[in-house]
Each structure stands twice: as structure tokens, then as C-alpha cells.
Scaffold this active site. Structure first.
Site, short mmCIF file in Angstrom:
data_model
loop_
_atom_site.label_atom_id
_atom_site.label_comp_id
_atom_site.label_asym_id
_atom_site.label_seq_id
_atom_site.Cartn_x
_atom_site.Cartn_y
_atom_site.Cartn_z
N GLY A 35 47.98 36.34 42.68
CA GLY A 35 46.80 35.38 42.80
C GLY A 35 48.03 34.62 42.47
N SER A 37 49.13 31.87 44.49
CA SER A 37 49.03 31.23 45.72
C SER A 37 48.33 29.36 44.79
CB SER A 37 48.01 31.69 46.79
OG SER A 37 46.48 32.31 45.73
N ASP A 86 46.26 43.17 49.14
CA ASP A 86 44.85 43.09 48.16
C ASP A 86 45.13 44.07 47.22
OD1 ASP A 86 42.25 43.98 47.09
OD2 ASP A 86 41.60 44.40 49.07
N VAL A 87 45.06 43.44 45.88
CA VAL A 87 45.46 44.57 44.57
C VAL A 87 44.36 45.55 44.41
CG1 VAL A 87 46.98 42.59 43.34
CG2 VAL A 87 44.80 42.91 42.61
N ASN A 113 47.67 38.77 36.98
CA ASN A 113 47.35 37.61 37.09
C ASN A 113 45.49 37.75 38.41
OD1 ASN A 113 46.42 34.41 36.65
ND2 ASN A 113 45.86 34.84 38.81
N TYR A 178 32.62 40.51 34.45
CA TYR A 178 33.70 39.98 34.12
C TYR A 178 34.54 40.31 33.03
CZ TYR A 178 36.68 36.17 34.33
OH TYR A 178 38.14 34.83 33.85
N LYS A 182 37.91 42.59 31.92
CA LYS A 182 38.65 41.36 30.36
C LYS A 182 39.09 41.84 29.58
CE LYS A 182 40.31 38.64 33.57
NZ LYS A 182 41.11 38.15 33.90
N ILE A 211 40.04 26.82 31.98
CA ILE A 211 40.93 25.86 32.30
C ILE A 211 40.55 25.41 33.20
CG2 ILE A 211 43.30 26.31 33.21
CD1 ILE A 211 43.78 27.06 30.40
P1 NAP Z 1 41.62 31.22 41.20
O1 NAP Z 1 41.69 29.68 41.05
O2 NAP Z 1 39.80 31.37 41.92
O3 NAP Z 1 42.79 31.84 41.82
C1 NAP Z 1 42.57 33.64 41.94
C2 NAP Z 1 43.94 34.23 42.61
O4 NAP Z 1 43.75 35.20 42.46
C3 NAP Z 1 44.06 33.44 43.93
O5 NAP Z 1 45.70 33.86 44.00
C4 NAP Z 1 43.43 34.92 45.02
O6 NAP Z 1 44.31 35.08 46.52
C5 NAP Z 1 43.56 36.05 44.09
N1 NAP Z 1 42.48 37.16 43.99
C6 NAP Z 1 41.58 37.18 43.84
N2 NAP Z 1 41.77 38.49 44.60
C7 NAP Z 1 42.48 38.55 45.02
C8 NAP Z 1 42.84 40.42 45.08
N3 NAP Z 1 42.21 41.37 46.23
N4 NAP Z 1 44.19 41.06 46.12
C9 NAP Z 1 45.05 39.67 44.99
N5 NAP Z 1 45.11 38.40 45.34
C10 NAP Z 1 43.74 38.52 44.75
O7 NAP Z 1 41.89 31.39 39.63
P2 NAP Z 1 42.05 31.17 38.79
O8 NAP Z 1 41.11 30.57 37.97
O9 NAP Z 1 43.15 30.80 38.76
O10 NAP Z 1 42.25 32.64 37.80
C11 NAP Z 1 43.25 33.11 37.34
C12 NAP Z 1 43.26 34.36 36.12
O11 NAP Z 1 42.83 33.60 34.94
C13 NAP Z 1 41.73 35.54 36.66
O12 NAP Z 1 42.86 36.35 36.36
C14 NAP Z 1 41.06 34.28 35.57
O13 NAP Z 1 40.19 35.97 35.06
C15 NAP Z 1 41.73 34.05 34.58
N6 NAP Z 1 41.40 33.09 33.77
C16 NAP Z 1 40.87 32.35 34.60
C17 NAP Z 1 40.24 31.15 33.57
C18 NAP Z 1 39.81 29.50 33.95
O14 NAP Z 1 39.62 28.82 33.03
N7 NAP Z 1 40.49 29.33 34.74
C19 NAP Z 1 39.72 31.39 32.10
C20 NAP Z 1 40.40 32.53 31.89
C21 NAP Z 1 41.21 33.79 32.79
P3 NAP Z 1 44.01 34.26 47.62
O15 NAP Z 1 43.86 32.73 46.89
O16 NAP Z 1 44.72 34.73 48.57
O17 NAP Z 1 42.97 34.65 47.41
#
Ligand code: NAP
Length: 270
Positions: A35, A37, A86-87, A113, A178, A182, A211
Site C-alpha cells: 500500500g 501508493s 492484491d495482498v 501497511n 477493523y 489490527k 493521521i
Molecule cells: P489509504 O490512504 O486508504 O491507503 C491504503 C493503501 O492500501 C493504498 O496504497 C492501497 O492501494 C493499499 N491497498 C488497499 N487494499 C490493498 C490490497 N488488497 N492489496 C494491496 N494494497 C492495497 O490508507 P492510509 O490511511 O494511508 O492507511 C495505511 C495503513 O495505516 C492502513 O493499514 C491503516 O489501517 C493504517 N492506519 C491508518 C490511520 C489513519 O489515520 N489514516 C490510523 C491508524 C492506522 P491502492 O492505492 O492501489 O488502492
């Protein structure tokens, strides 16, 4: 050494090497960020590349964003490959690993991630929403770790970081799937840390709070304000702050850390 540096050595009474600009912490290392990207994964990839690591960027659908990021990272002088998979799909993940290992020869650092949420109260949550979140967030980490771990053990070196969440630590209304994914990921982290400690591989987690990413952007304003009221540091975190936590764990600074969950949450949970 410049005259300025020597002057500083005298002023601070330090050995010259102590004040030279720090060497890049990950020079010569290879890393894959799932993830990678966008959002937090993107920031982690940038932080690793800034410290010298060559990067494999995994994504599933955001091809253009991944390509754009790869170009940016190449300007830093790093090697970058795109690693679409696709992970949640084991054979697809296995194929990706073969391609990455063929290109890089080995992988030192794996950051699990990739993650999604699909929020609904438990009463309204159907089996598909439960399975999808567990399949990407938890099975995904299993799949990616499984396909890279043997070569880490063989080389007696590896750094695995799993991105968990404050929600896995405290639970949340409407996020049973979710939170479970986690919390499960953290239990996976600790078990693997114990199994691999004698094999040169550390396994840690970083647990972000809220975040500023698309995930948090989607939260309604009223709810955001209520969340901010509960965060002692009174702001949402930045993705680059998570990136730097990952760098700490995978560089030699974190060599004595395994099985840990590093919270980057502004004090939301302590
Ligand atoms: P995001 O902006 O929605 O990005 C999600 C990423 O995961 C994208 O790069 C997406 O790829 C990739 N992804 C989704 N499904 C996938 C699959 N089946 N195979 C491979 N890649 C996949 O999410 P984020 O907010 O940055 O979160 C990243 C991580 O941090 C997650 O694990 C989330 O649970 C964790 N987290 C986030 C927050 C927060 O506040 N944002 C807080 C705590 C934890 P594509 O772009 O190709 O779809």
C-alpha cells in the site's frame, strides 16, 4: 572536514565524527512497502528512500500514483520497482515476491501497511465486510511476510514492521472488523518476534492514531472535532511522522527492539 566543523568540534568538545552530517541510515538496504501508493504507505516509502533504501512499491489499483511516486524517489538516486499485487491473494503475493527478489536479489525490510476499513455497527455488518477487512489487513500481512521470510532467515537479517492502529488497542464503535484485524496483527507481530528473534529478524508494529490521510479525511467534521477534543496534543498526526517511526525501527537505531508496538497517536491512548 570544513573549518566550520572543526570550530564546532572545539566549541562542543566533541570528537569530529560526532558532529559530521549523519550517514544515511538505510544505504544498501532493500525495502517493500505494501500500500505504498498513497497515504501513510507513501510517506513510509519516502522516509525509507530518504535514508538510502531501494524501494519496491506495492499497490493494487493506484497505478498512476505509484508511478508518480516512483519517479520522485528515483530523483533521490534510489532504485524503485513497482510491485502490483492484491495482498489478500496469496498466489498474487507470491508472484510479486518472485519479481521483487529477481530484481533486488534479496529483501531486507518489509512494511505491511496496506489496509482498508469498512465501517458499520456490528448489527449492520455483513459477513462480506468482515471478511474483506480481515483478508486485506490481517491475511495480507501473513501472505507478504510468508513470501519474504525464508530469504530473511537465510541471510540472518530482516526487519518486518506491521502498521496496526490505535483502534486495535482501544476498539471503536462501528469498527469491530477493523479493530479485530489490527489487534490480531499485533498478536501476530509479538508471536513472530519471539519465533524469529534468534534468526536476525526483528518484528515490530507502529500504531498510528488519527493521521491526516484520505481515511481520516472521510470522517464527518463534527466527529473530527470530537476526536480532536480527546487528543492531548490537539491535532491529527502527519503521515511523515509515521514514516520516521518506521525508519527508527528498521535502522540500526532500532536493533534492540522487537515485539514492540510504537504508538504515534498524540497521546490519544497511553
Ligand atoms: P489509504 O490512504 O486508504 O491507503 C491504503 C493503501 O492500501 C493504498 O496504497 C492501497 O492501494 C493499499 N491497498 C488497499 N487494499 C490493498 C490490497 N488488497 N492489496 C494491496 N494494497 C492495497 O490508507 P492510509 O490511511 O494511508 O492507511 C495505511 C495503513 O495505516 C492502513 O493499514 C491503516 O489501517 C493504517 N492506519 C491508518 C490511520 C489513519 O489515520 N489514516 C490510523 C491508524 C492506522 P491502492 O492505492 O492501489 O488502492
Amino acid at each position: 572536514m570544513s573549518a566550520d566543523s572543526l570550530t564546532l568540534c572545539v566549541i562542543f568538545d566533541k570528537k569530529p565524527s560526532a558532529i559530521l552530517p549523519a550517514a544515511m541510515k538505510l544505504k544498501g538496504r532493500t525495502a517493500l512497502v505494501t500500500g505504498g501508493s498513497r497515504g501513510i504507505g507513501r510517506a513510509i516509502a519516502v522516509a525509507l528512500a530518504e535514508e538510502g533504501a531501494d524501494l519496491a512499491l506495492n499497490y493494487v489499483s493506484s497505478e498512476a500514483a505509484a508511478q508518480h511516486l516512483a519517479e520522485d524517489i528515483r530523483t533521490l538516486g534510489r532504485r524503485v520497482i513497482l510491485a502490483r499485487a492484491d495482498v489478500s491473494d496469496y498466489p498474487d503475493t507470491f508472484r510479486m515476491a518472485q519479481e521483487v527478489l529477481q530484481e533486488f536479489g534479496h529483501l531486507d525490510i518489509l512494511v505491511n501497511n496496506a489496509g482498508i476499513n469498512s465501517d458499520k455497527t456490528f448489527i449492520k455488518m455483513d459477513h462480506a465486510a468482515w471478511r474483506k477487512v480481515l483478508a486485506i489487513n490481517l491475511d495480507g500481512a501473513f501472505n507478504c511476510t510468508k513470501v519474504f521470510i525464508d530469504q530473511m532467515i537465510q541471510r540472518n537479517f530482516g526487519r518486518v514492521v506491521n502498521i496496526t492502529s490505535v483502534i486495535g488497542q482501544i476498539g471503536n464503535f462501528g469498527q469491530a472488523n477493523y479493530a479485530a484485524s489490527k489487534a490480531g496483527l499485533m498478536a501476530f507481530t509479538k508471536s513472530l518476534a519471539k519465533e524469529l528473534a534468534g534468526k536476525g529478524v526483528t518484528v515490530n508494529a507502529v500504531a498510528p492514531g488519527f493521521i491526516e490521510t484520505e481515511m481520516v479525511g472521510a470522517i464527518p467534521e463534527k466527529v473530527k472535532q470530537r476526536l480532536l477534543d480527546q487528543i492531548p496534543l490537539k491535532r491529527f498526526g502527519r503521515a511523515d511522522e509515521v514514516g520516521r517511526a518506521v525508519v527508527y525501527l528498521v535502522s540500526s537505531d532500532g536493533d534492540y527492539v522487537t515485539g514492540a508496538e510504537l504508538s504515534i497517536n498524540g497521546g490519544l491512548f497511553m
